[in-house]
Scaffold this motif. Structure first.
Motif, PDB file in Angstrom:
ATOM      1  N   GLU A  38      -5.719  -1.293  10.470  1.00  0.00           N
ATOM      2  CA  GLU A  38      -5.419  -0.926   9.074  1.00  0.00           C
ATOM      3  C   GLU A  38      -5.499   0.593   8.975  1.00  0.00           C
ATOM      4  OE1 GLU A  38      -3.823  -1.686   6.271  1.00  0.00           O
ATOM      5  OE2 GLU A  38      -5.148  -3.368   5.784  1.00  0.00           O
ATOM      6  N   ALA A  39      -4.356   1.230   8.808  1.00  0.00           N
ATOM      7  CA  ALA A  39      -4.354   2.692   8.852  1.00  0.00           C
ATOM      8  C   ALA A  39      -5.379   3.271   7.873  1.00  0.00           C
ATOM      9  CB  ALA A  39      -2.967   3.220   8.552  1.00  0.00           C
ATOM     10  N   SER A  40      -5.334   2.815   6.634  1.00  0.00           N
ATOM     11  CA  SER A  40      -6.311   3.306   5.667  1.00  0.00           C
ATOM     12  C   SER A  40      -6.773   2.159   4.780  1.00  0.00           C
ATOM     13  CB  SER A  40      -5.689   4.406   4.798  1.00  0.00           C
ATOM     14  OG  SER A  40      -6.438   4.592   3.624  1.00  0.00           O
ATOM     15  N   GLY A  41      -5.808   1.551   4.079  1.00  0.00           N
ATOM     16  CA  GLY A  41      -6.159   0.641   2.991  1.00  0.00           C
ATOM     17  C   GLY A  41      -6.368   1.487   1.743  1.00  0.00           C
ATOM     18  N   THR A  42      -5.961   0.949   0.610  1.00  0.00           N
ATOM     19  CA  THR A  42      -6.233   1.615  -0.668  1.00  0.00           C
ATOM     20  C   THR A  42      -6.832   0.596  -1.646  1.00  0.00           C
ATOM     21  OG1 THR A  42      -3.902   1.217  -1.168  1.00  0.00           O
ATOM     22  CG2 THR A  42      -4.529   3.459  -0.568  1.00  0.00           C
ATOM     23  N   ASN A  69      -6.233   8.799   2.228  1.00  0.00           N
ATOM     24  CA  ASN A  69      -5.612   8.293   0.999  1.00  0.00           C
ATOM     25  C   ASN A  69      -6.593   8.296  -0.173  1.00  0.00           C
ATOM     26  OD1 ASN A  69      -3.505   5.655   2.489  1.00  0.00           O
ATOM     27  ND2 ASN A  69      -3.195   7.845   2.215  1.00  0.00           N
ATOM     28  N   HIS A  71       1.992   6.161   8.570  1.00  0.00           N
ATOM     29  CA  HIS A  71       1.164   5.176   7.872  1.00  0.00           C
ATOM     30  C   HIS A  71       0.795   3.961   8.713  1.00  0.00           C
ATOM     31  CE1 HIS A  71       1.577   6.797   3.712  1.00  0.00           C
ATOM     32  NE2 HIS A  71       2.687   7.309   4.221  1.00  0.00           N
ATOM     33  N   THR A  72       1.218   3.938   9.952  1.00  0.00           N
ATOM     34  CA  THR A  72       0.893   2.747  10.746  1.00  0.00           C
ATOM     35  C   THR A  72       1.036   3.007  12.233  1.00  0.00           C
ATOM     36  OG1 THR A  72       1.395   0.412  11.112  1.00  0.00           O
ATOM     37  CG2 THR A  72       3.268   1.831  10.663  1.00  0.00           C
ATOM     38  N   GLY A 104       0.786  -1.230   0.000  1.00  0.00           N
ATOM     39  CA  GLY A 104       0.000   0.000   0.000  1.00  0.00           C
ATOM     40  C   GLY A 104       0.824   1.288   0.000  1.00  0.00           C
ATOM     41  N   LEU A 105       1.838   1.339   0.864  1.00  0.00           N
ATOM     42  CA  LEU A 105       2.610   2.586   0.985  1.00  0.00           C
ATOM     43  C   LEU A 105       3.337   2.935  -0.315  1.00  0.00           C
ATOM     44  CD1 LEU A 105       4.711   4.008   3.745  1.00  0.00           C
ATOM     45  CD2 LEU A 105       6.014   3.027   1.870  1.00  0.00           C
ATOM     46  N   LEU A 160       0.791   3.870  -2.973  1.00  0.00           N
ATOM     47  CA  LEU A 160       0.267   5.213  -2.713  1.00  0.00           C
ATOM     48  C   LEU A 160       1.204   6.261  -3.322  1.00  0.00           C
ATOM     49  CD1 LEU A 160      -2.018   6.729  -1.048  1.00  0.00           C
ATOM     50  CD2 LEU A 160      -0.210   7.166   0.615  1.00  0.00           C
ATOM     51  N   TYR A 203      -3.027  -9.086  11.020  1.00  0.00           N
ATOM     52  CA  TYR A 203      -4.032  -8.052  11.301  1.00  0.00           C
ATOM     53  C   TYR A 203      -5.033  -7.909  10.154  1.00  0.00           C
ATOM     54  CZ  TYR A 203      -2.299  -4.143   8.382  1.00  0.00           C
ATOM     55  OH  TYR A 203      -1.958  -3.327   7.336  1.00  0.00           O
ATOM     56  N   ASP A 253       6.252   8.186   5.529  1.00  0.00           N
ATOM     57  CA  ASP A 253       6.557   7.434   6.735  1.00  0.00           C
ATOM     58  C   ASP A 253       7.949   7.817   7.268  1.00  0.00           C
ATOM     59  OD1 ASP A 253       4.733   5.217   8.023  1.00  0.00           O
ATOM     60  OD2 ASP A 253       6.790   4.773   8.586  1.00  0.00           O
ATOM     61  N   ASP A 313       6.606  -5.613   4.934  1.00  0.00           N
ATOM     62  CA  ASP A 313       5.560  -4.609   4.987  1.00  0.00           C
ATOM     63  C   ASP A 313       5.238  -4.440   6.473  1.00  0.00           C
ATOM     64  OD1 ASP A 313       3.487  -3.123   3.417  1.00  0.00           O
ATOM     65  OD2 ASP A 313       2.148  -4.376   4.605  1.00  0.00           O
ATOM     66  N   GLU A 314       5.438  -3.270   7.001  1.00  0.00           N
ATOM     67  CA  GLU A 314       5.105  -2.993   8.396  1.00  0.00           C
ATOM     68  C   GLU A 314       5.806  -3.910   9.386  1.00  0.00           C
ATOM     69  OE1 GLU A 314       1.337  -1.328   9.252  1.00  0.00           O
ATOM     70  OE2 GLU A 314       0.527  -2.180   7.412  1.00  0.00           O
ATOM     71  N   VAL A 351      -3.483   8.865   7.515  1.00  0.00           N
ATOM     72  CA  VAL A 351      -3.916   8.568   6.152  1.00  0.00           C
ATOM     73  C   VAL A 351      -5.395   8.201   6.013  1.00  0.00           C
ATOM     74  CG1 VAL A 351      -1.638   8.037   5.238  1.00  0.00           C
ATOM     75  CG2 VAL A 351      -2.919   6.241   6.427  1.00  0.00           C
TER      76      VAL A 351
HETATM   77  N1  CRA Z   1       1.082  -1.282   4.924  1.00  0.00           N
HETATM   78  C1  CRA Z   1      -0.999   0.808   5.850  1.00  0.00           C
HETATM   79  O1  CRA Z   1      -0.986  -0.375   6.562  1.00  0.00           O
HETATM   80  C2  CRA Z   1      -2.161   2.148   4.116  1.00  0.00           C
HETATM   81  C3  CRA Z   1      -0.813   2.326   3.434  1.00  0.00           C
HETATM   82  C4  CRA Z   1      -0.705   3.656   2.709  1.00  0.00           C
HETATM   83  C5  CRA Z   1       0.351   1.058   5.177  1.00  0.00           C
HETATM   84  C6  CRA Z   1      -2.173   0.845   4.896  1.00  0.00           C
HETATM   85  O2  CRA Z   1      -3.379   0.770   5.626  1.00  0.00           O
HETATM   86  O3  CRA Z   1      -3.182   2.159   3.165  1.00  0.00           O
HETATM   87  O4  CRA Z   1       0.272   2.247   4.383  1.00  0.00           O
HETATM   88  N2  CRA Z   1       1.330   1.280   6.213  1.00  0.00           N
HETATM   89  O5  CRA Z   1      -1.016   4.718   3.544  1.00  0.00           O
HETATM   90  C7  CRA Z   1       2.681   1.214   6.085  1.00  0.00           C
HETATM   91  O6  CRA Z   1       3.260   0.858   5.099  1.00  0.00           O
HETATM   92  C8  CRA Z   1       4.774   1.623   7.147  1.00  0.00           C
HETATM   93  O7  CRA Z   1       3.384   1.595   7.181  1.00  0.00           O
HETATM   94  C9  CRA Z   1       0.805  -0.144   4.338  1.00  0.00           C
HETATM   95  O8  CRA Z   1       0.876  -0.079   3.153  1.00  0.00           O
END
Ligand code: CRA
Ligand code: PLP
Length: 839
Positions: free
Chosen positions: A669-673, A481, A374-375, A135-136, A139, A570, A336, A288-289, A452
């Motif tokens: 989930e901060a946002s999800g796209t 987002n 983003h998290t 996602g990040l 985005l 999660y 981030d 990722d995260e 986000v």
């Molecule tokens: N993993 C979030 O978990 C969000 C994207 C873009 C994330 C997603 O919910 O849509 O960022 N967080 O804002 C992240 O990468 C370091 O954190 C993601 O893609």
């Protein structure tokens, strides 16, 4: 100014029509020409990739003027430029997108076909630059598209990883990682600019000294030097002349040979340095995260940040006498904390190299940076241990101490005698192994901090940055987002896009709010019919693709129930598969049960070191093996795990989904796209009140969204009260039956140990409340199954989803950043020559 020789209106130099002409005949000629002169092939022996390359160069020729004019215009005007600093850009293939943004699809398609080739095939051959995890990174790619479309001066800065996110294969149900060799056959979209290389220091030590004027200064004596070479890729706006630059840095040895060593016969020693320098940008960390406190990762971050800031300073000084007004020229956004060392690096450049006074340098720094979080997941919050940090970046550590000291003095003044608060706010975490908290550094060094999605931004203020929010409430905001409708609708779903444009025109592509005009069509039976026809064709396309990839036959009339995203506890792919097993049991226990036929489609990569995520993939594939081969089930259930989820695959799957699975534990989930991409393409969502789901539901209407599950406060309460997942297991016969079946070895050829770690963790801790939400999810899925039986009403809901998705265009997001954080205005790029008098 452009040099005269490149001035297209200079009558002395004629730029060949073959490089700019747009007629079908010219395009055909250009294609043949590039095949011969650039690929060095006769048509008879050209591979598909040669043809793709020839076409890509044909298109690149046609965007070069835009790209150069854009850069030139930014140099010549006083407008601010936004620099997006991101360690990841998950771009996806360029060719199709560039054709759409240039408005050249039709003539190029005709030229390609008349040359005996297929445009779809050539587009499909392009290796995607997978320079991100999920996602990040995606985005950042959508933001680049929107910045250019909105004609906002922007430079994207990042890392040119030689190996992007790994390719995933599935062997015996397990994920296997294969290195991604995206550059293997050449990359026609980038241009290397070795003349703009910069040097980056690493390691060594610092030394105080007094300069000629008697000022106390510090100098950094580096342990090693690395060279950063920029590689530029044009990012086109949609039907505008803007082509912004994406500048990615590759590391090389500062000197390709250590001649002294070479001369004394130490050939291998001399090459050593070259090799270790090149390692810096070799590979993307595939987590990722989840941070991996690896030295190389910190070096990557510092490397690209330093290259980028030095580049900005060079650009700035080419037109300004000092750096006094640097922040008026550049707004720098940190995607981030990955680039957050930028705060200390800009201070170092200003104070040590350009001899600014600390306070002035700090004012410039703060006015320059914005920071996006983003998290909230604790395992994703970057921290670097002091010894590791100090060894690689000794001067930055001193600078961070100084920033921290001055910052904490401010806190002391506002909250005297509050030692706890000081410890909580300190950039240096003194508890346990001492470390630098990068989110704090980014927060202190920025004038604007944002989350986000609305819920996430609220939680940022209430949790991880609570004390900072109390200090500076005015710095905090939300920027929900968005995603670009150019790639995620026009390119990936031409059938639906054409249907929409046939009714409301094509203004929606640039102004997504215009989709609202579709609303009344939801009530027209004829339109609903057309809608369903399109959906069925798109599902058929995916069914064909599934067949070629997996040999499995799926029924395009079944409900396509899709969960594609990184595999993470999660995100709860395991909740989804538990439901599949539940349905399977229902049918087994009642073979004549009237269930809505469903095809469950999964896709996603697990971080290579994330054992539980890999076990979830194995479980999904094991369930698929049983369910897909059980004759009593027939067409009613199919389970597909499609390997190697990436942008290309996303473009096929979002349009074909009926149901979008957005089932994360609330608050995680901060946002999800992905959720936005599904809805925009007419899938209905089954989801929790998490991230942007909340806002999607608000927009599309509660009646057009399948909601289930605990809310964020309920999640927190349940955990605080001592959550006992096994109680849910004991008290819920459905859940018990599912768990018992897995534990019995039914899906693992009698191996009762295989899934034990996963099941034990669910029964024992279940930190993401899979069991607590299980029954609510099953009930909601039953509603979905029932609703799907009424195809007319389903189509109605799907149309309303699409009609109400205007808010989730990344154009809206970027406009908000531009107005609230960057204070940036669009600049129109003229395609006519910039200096017609040849000056
Ligand atoms: N993993 C979030 O978990 C969000 C994207 C873009 C994330 C997603 O919910 O849509 O960022 N967080 O804002 C992240 O990468 C370091 O954190 C993601 O893609
Ligand atoms: N990976 C790819 C290839 C994507 O296109 C997306 C979509 O935004 C994501 C990951 C992120 O998906 P999600 O927001 O569902 O986690």
């Amino acid at each position: 100014h452009l040099p005269m020789a490149f001035n297209t209106t200079n009558p002395l130099i004629q730029v060949e029509d073959d490089r700019t002409g747009l007629s079908v005949e010219t395009l055909k000629r250009a294609l043949a020409d590039n095949l011969f002169y650039l690929q060095g092939k006769f048509p008879a022996i050209a591979t598909k990739n040669d043809c793709y390359m020839a076409l890509a160069y044909t298109i690149r020729d046609r965007l070069l003027q835009r790209w150069l004019n854009t850069f030139q215009t930014y140099l010549n005007c006083d407008n601010r430029v936004v620099c997006y600093l991101s360690a990841e850009y998950l771009l996806g293939p360029h060719l199709g997108n560039n054709l759409i943004n240039l408005g050249l699809w039709e003539p190029v398609q005709q030229a390609v076909e008349e040359s005996g080739l297929s445009l779809d095939e050539l587009i499909d051959i392009e290796e995607e630059p997978g320079l991100g995890n999920g996602g990040l990174g995606r985005l950042a790619a959508c933001f680049m598209d929107s910045l250019a479309t909105l004609e906002i001066p922007a430079i994207g800065y990042g890392i040119r990883y030689e190996f992007g996110i790994f390719d995933q294969e599935i062997k015996d149900g397990w994920q296997v990682e294969i290195t991604d060799k995206w550059l293997q056959l050449g990359n026609p979209w980038e241009i290397a600019r070795p003349e703009s290389a910069v040097l980056v220091k690493l390691g060594g030590h610092t030394e105080p000294y007094t300069d000629d004027q008697g000022n106390y200064r510090v100098r950094w004596i580096a342990g090693s030097l690395v060279k950063g070479i920029p590689y530029d890729t044009p990012i086109l706006g949609y039907k505008v002349s803007t082509a912004n630059n994406l500048r990615l840095w590759k590391s090389e040895a500062a000197e390709s040979f250590d001649f002294q060593r070479f001369n004394v016969g130490d050939y291998y020693g001399a090459v050593q340095d070259k090799m270790s320098s090149e390692n810096l940008t070799k590979v993307l960390y595939p987590n990722d995260e989840q941070i991996q406190g690896k030295e190389l990762r910190l070096a990557q971050q510092y490397f690209f940040v330093s290259c980028s800031l030095q580049d900005m300073i060079r650009i700035h000084l080419s037109d300004n006498p000092t750096l006094e007004n640097f922040h008026e020229h550049f707004a720098v956004q940190m995607n981030d904390t990955h680039p957050s060392i930028a705060v200390a690096e800009l201070m170092r450049l200003l104070v040590d190299e350009h001899h600014y006074e600390w306070q002035r340098a700090w004012a410039i720094t703060e006015a320059t940076f914005g920071f996006t979080n983003h998290t909230l997941l604790p395992e994703a919050l970057e921290k670097w241990s002091l010894p590791l940090f100090g060894e690689m970046l000794p001067r930055h550590l001193e600078i961070i101490y100084e920033i921290n000291q001055r910052f904490l003095d401010q806190v002391r003044m506002k909250y005297p005698n509050d030692g706890d608060r000081l410890a909580r706010l300190s950039i240096i975490d003194e508890a346990g192994e001492k470390s630098v908290r990068m989110a704090y550094l980014a927060t202190v060094g920025s004038h604007a901090i944002n989350g986000v999605a609305a819920l996430h931004s609220q939680l940022v203020k209430e949790t991880i940055l609570k004390d900072f929010y109390e200090l500076w409430p005015e710095k905090f905001s939300n920027k929900t987002n968005g995603v670009t409708p150019r790639r995620w609708m026009v390119l990936s779903n031409p059938r639906l896009s054409n249907l929409i444009s046939s009714r409301i025109g094509d203004g929606w592509i640039k102004n997504l709010d215009e989709l609202k005009q579709l609303e009344p069509f939801a009530d027209l039976a004829g339109f609903r019919q057309d809608w369903c026809k399109v959906k069925r064709e798109v599902k058929q396309d995916l069914a064909r693709y599934i067949h070629t990839r997996t040999d499995l036959v799926v029924n395009p009339d079944s409900l396509f129930d899709v969960q594609v995203k990184r595999i993470h506890e999660y995100k709860r792919q395991h909740l989804n598969i538990l439901h599949v097993i539940h349905l399977y049991l229902q049918i087994k226990n009642n073979p004549n049960l009237d269930v809505t036929p469903r095809t469950f489609i999964y896709g996603g990569k697990a971080a290579p070191g994330y054992f539980t995520a890999k076990l979830i993939i194995k479980l999904i594939n094991s369930v698929a093996d049983v369910v897909n081969n059980d004759p009593t089930i027939g067409d009613r259930l199919k389970v597909i795990f499609l390997p190697d989820y990436n942008v290309k695959f996303g473009q096929r799957v979002y349009p074909a989904a009926d149901l979008s699975e957005q089932i994360s534990t609330a608050g995680k989930e901060a946002s999800g796209t992905g959720n936005m991409k599904f809805s925009m393409n007419g899938a209905l969502t089954i989801g929790t009140l998490d991230g942007a789901n909340i806002e999607i539901r608000e927009e599309v209407g509660a009646e057009n969204f399948f909601l289930f599950g605990l809310t964020t406060p309920e999640v927190e309460k349940t955990l605080a009260e001592g959550y006992q997942p096994w109680e849910y297991y004991n008290n819920n016969a459905n859940l018990k039956a599912v768990v018992d079946l897995i534990n019995s070895g039914f899906f693992s050829h009698g191996d009762t140990a295989l899934f034990r770690p996963l099941m034990d963790s669910l029964l024992g801790q279940d930190p993401y409340l899979v069991f607590a939400d299980f029954q609510a999810y099953v009930d909601c899925q039953n509603q979905v199954g029932e609703a799907y039986k009424d195809q007319e009403n389903w189509a109605r809901m799907a149309i309303l989803n699409v009609a109400r998705m205007g808010k989730f265009s990344s154009d809206r997001t970027i406009r908000e950043y531009a107005e609230d954080i960057w204070a940036i205005k669009p600049v129109v790029i003229e395609l006519e020559d910039l200096c017609p008098d040849g000056q």
